[in-house]
Motif scaffolding. Structure first.
Motif, PDB file in Angstrom:
ATOM      1  N   ALA A 237       0.870  -1.331  -0.173  1.00 31.76           N
ATOM      2  CA  ALA A 237       0.013  -0.128  -0.128  1.00 31.76           C
ATOM      3  C   ALA A 237       0.902   1.196  -0.013  1.00 31.76           C
ATOM      4  N   PRO A 239       2.065   4.599  -1.738  1.00 32.41           N
ATOM      5  CA  PRO A 239       1.462   5.373  -2.748  1.00 32.41           C
ATOM      6  C   PRO A 239       2.645   5.582  -3.971  1.00 32.41           C
ATOM      7  N   HIS A 243      -0.399   8.564  -9.285  1.00 38.67           N
ATOM      8  CA  HIS A 243      -1.664   7.464  -8.961  1.00 38.67           C
ATOM      9  C   HIS A 243      -2.462   8.132  -8.019  1.00 38.67           C
ATOM     10  N   GLU A 244      -1.592   7.598  -6.539  1.00 41.28           N
ATOM     11  CA  GLU A 244      -2.277   8.134  -5.247  1.00 41.28           C
ATOM     12  C   GLU A 244      -2.328   9.444  -4.865  1.00 41.28           C
ATOM     13  N   ALA A 254      -4.030  11.701   0.642  1.00 37.33           N
ATOM     14  CA  ALA A 254      -3.432  10.384   0.125  1.00 37.33           C
ATOM     15  C   ALA A 254      -2.903   9.767   1.624  1.00 37.33           C
ATOM     16  N   ARG A 283      -7.860   7.861   1.166  1.00 42.69           N
ATOM     17  CA  ARG A 283      -7.208   6.972   0.317  1.00 42.69           C
ATOM     18  C   ARG A 283      -7.721   5.323   1.204  1.00 42.69           C
ATOM     19  N   GLU A 296      -6.674   1.479 -12.330  1.00 42.50           N
ATOM     20  CA  GLU A 296      -6.836   2.878 -11.908  1.00 42.50           C
ATOM     21  C   GLU A 296      -7.772   3.701 -12.743  1.00 42.50           C
ATOM     22  N   THR A 310     -10.642   4.763  -8.448  1.00 42.57           N
ATOM     23  CA  THR A 310      -9.432   3.997  -8.126  1.00 42.57           C
ATOM     24  C   THR A 310      -8.253   4.631  -8.661  1.00 42.57           C
ATOM     25  N   THR A 311      -7.281   4.642  -7.764  1.00 43.02           N
ATOM     26  CA  THR A 311      -5.694   5.029  -8.331  1.00 43.02           C
ATOM     27  C   THR A 311      -4.940   4.168  -8.699  1.00 43.02           C
ATOM     28  N   SER A 312      -4.991   2.835  -8.146  1.00 43.48           N
ATOM     29  CA  SER A 312      -3.937   1.712  -8.737  1.00 43.48           C
ATOM     30  C   SER A 312      -4.622   0.467  -8.386  1.00 43.48           C
ATOM     31  N   MET A 325      -6.416   0.555  -4.847  1.00 42.34           N
ATOM     32  CA  MET A 325      -6.476   1.574  -3.644  1.00 42.34           C
ATOM     33  C   MET A 325      -7.382   2.842  -4.432  1.00 42.34           C
ATOM     34  N   LEU A 327      -9.626   6.900  -4.048  1.00 39.78           N
ATOM     35  CA  LEU A 327      -9.661   7.886  -3.287  1.00 39.78           C
ATOM     36  C   LEU A 327     -11.223   8.197  -3.306  1.00 39.78           C
TER      37      LEU A 327
END
Length: 362
Positions: A237, A239, A243-244, A254, A283, A296, A310-312, A325, A327
């Protein structure tokens, strides 16, 4: 045309599948494949070429004061040989980058930045410098290798003595020597495992690479590419910039509160973060319980209402299931809640889980 790291020829010789990444040509995987590379790091050891990362020297009697203003973390009590992670914010509280600072002495610091942001970060530092300080981009002088995994230190000890190995996590030995090559030995990494990162003169990189692989044969050490680097950091996890977090996402959103010292007198972005109040987004971790893999930039919904993106996302070899992951609007979900993610028009169910997804047993 992509740049080549000093280890380009070694990757090609080993059958690395070369792809463009952050302006460089780097191996995404070797013939062993991402899953075996990932599992090697979790159970034995893996070796990564991270020479694409940027290194910037910060020197002068006002070096520390500049770091204090540029970065969200607090560098007043950092000791020689210590490393400290920090986001770097813009005036709006968004994230310019996240980086690591090593203190060599009261007036000399080594800053390690993300490859894709190297030019941007360097320009930002120059544009905001004050007093007696000099920022110097020394990226071309360094190669960086990451030896990671539960057997990493066992392998390292075959090539060096204890005085070259830092005693604690996030500490470095600046005048280390490994395989007879002078280097900085840092107890850091981006995999969630034990291990070190080695900084050395670029011309010695192939010699160091081969010495490590030879020394680690019995322990199952193998070269690893960008694919495994990403799946490993995802399980842990950690970041990833772009992405995050980015220029629009604050480090507080984040989940990097531990590295944002609001009690500090001032830093770029502090006023904006104060005025914004409690973060509007957070997050979260998702374990995919439906069929499919989440990537993502896919919409996350709770009971039909969109709550974030989603970020990843990826399938994690060690855990054995897909994760992501995201946001999302702060306070909309808690651990155990079920959400739906829109994967190319198809709804895939996922469960909100605590981060990190994976934590090594110490």
């Amino acid at each position: 045309m992509e740049l080549k790291t000093p280890l380009y020829e070694e990757h090609v010789k080993a059958g690395g599948k070369m792809v463009p990444f952050a302006g460089y040509s780097l191996p995404v995987q070797y013939p062993t494949g991402v899953i075996k590379e990932h599992m090697a790091v979790r159970t034995q050891a893996g070796l990564f070429d991270v020479s694409h990362m940027g290194e910037i020297l910060c020197t002068g009697e006002d070096a520390k004061a500049n770091l204090q203003m540029l970065l969200t973390n607090d560098y007043t009590k950092i000791k020689d040989g210590q490393a400290k992670y920090s986001p770097m914010c813009n005036e709006h509280g968004g994230t310019v980058d996240d980086l690591i600072v090593y203190r060599k002495s009261e007036e000399e610091y080594l800053i390690v930045v993300n490859a894709a942001n190297k030019e941007k970060d360097y320009r930002w530092m120059l544009d905001h410098q004050f007093g007696n300080v000099t920022f110097t981009d020394v990226s071309d002088q360094y190669a960086q290798l990451a030896l990671q995994g539960p057997k990493a230190l066992e392998i390292l000890r075959k090539l060096t003595d204890e005085k070259s190995i830092p005693e604690k996590y996030y500490h470095a030995v600046f005048d280390g020597e490994v395989a007879g090559i002078p280097c900085i030995v840092s107890k850091t990494g981006y995999t969630g495992e034990d291990g070190v990162e080695l900084y050395l003169a670029a011309e010695y990189a192939p010699q160091m690479w081969n010495a490590l692989l030879e020394a680690g044969k019995e322990e199952g050490l193998i070269p690893c590419g960008l694919g495994a680097r990403d799946t490993l950091r995802m399980e842990a996890a950690m970041p990833l910039y772009g992405h995050e977090m980015n220029e629009e996402v604050t480090p507080l959103e984040a989940g990097l509160q531990f590295a944002v010292k609001m009690a500090k007198e001032d830093f770029i972005g502090k006023k904006a973060l104060e005025e914004a109040g409690e973060p509007k987004r957070e997050r979260i971790g998702l374990k995919v319980t439906g069929r499919g893999i989440i990537r993502e930039e896919q919409k996350v919904s709770l009971e039909g209402n969109e709550i974030g993106t989603t970020t990843s996302g990826t399938h994690c070899p060690y855990l054995g299931y897909p994760i992501a992951m995201a946001l999302v609007k702060a306070g909309t979900v808690k651990t155990g809640d079920k959400v739906e993610v829109d994967v190319r028009g198809r709804s895939v169910e996922a469960e909100v889980v605590d981060l990190p997804f994976y934590k090594r047993q110490k």
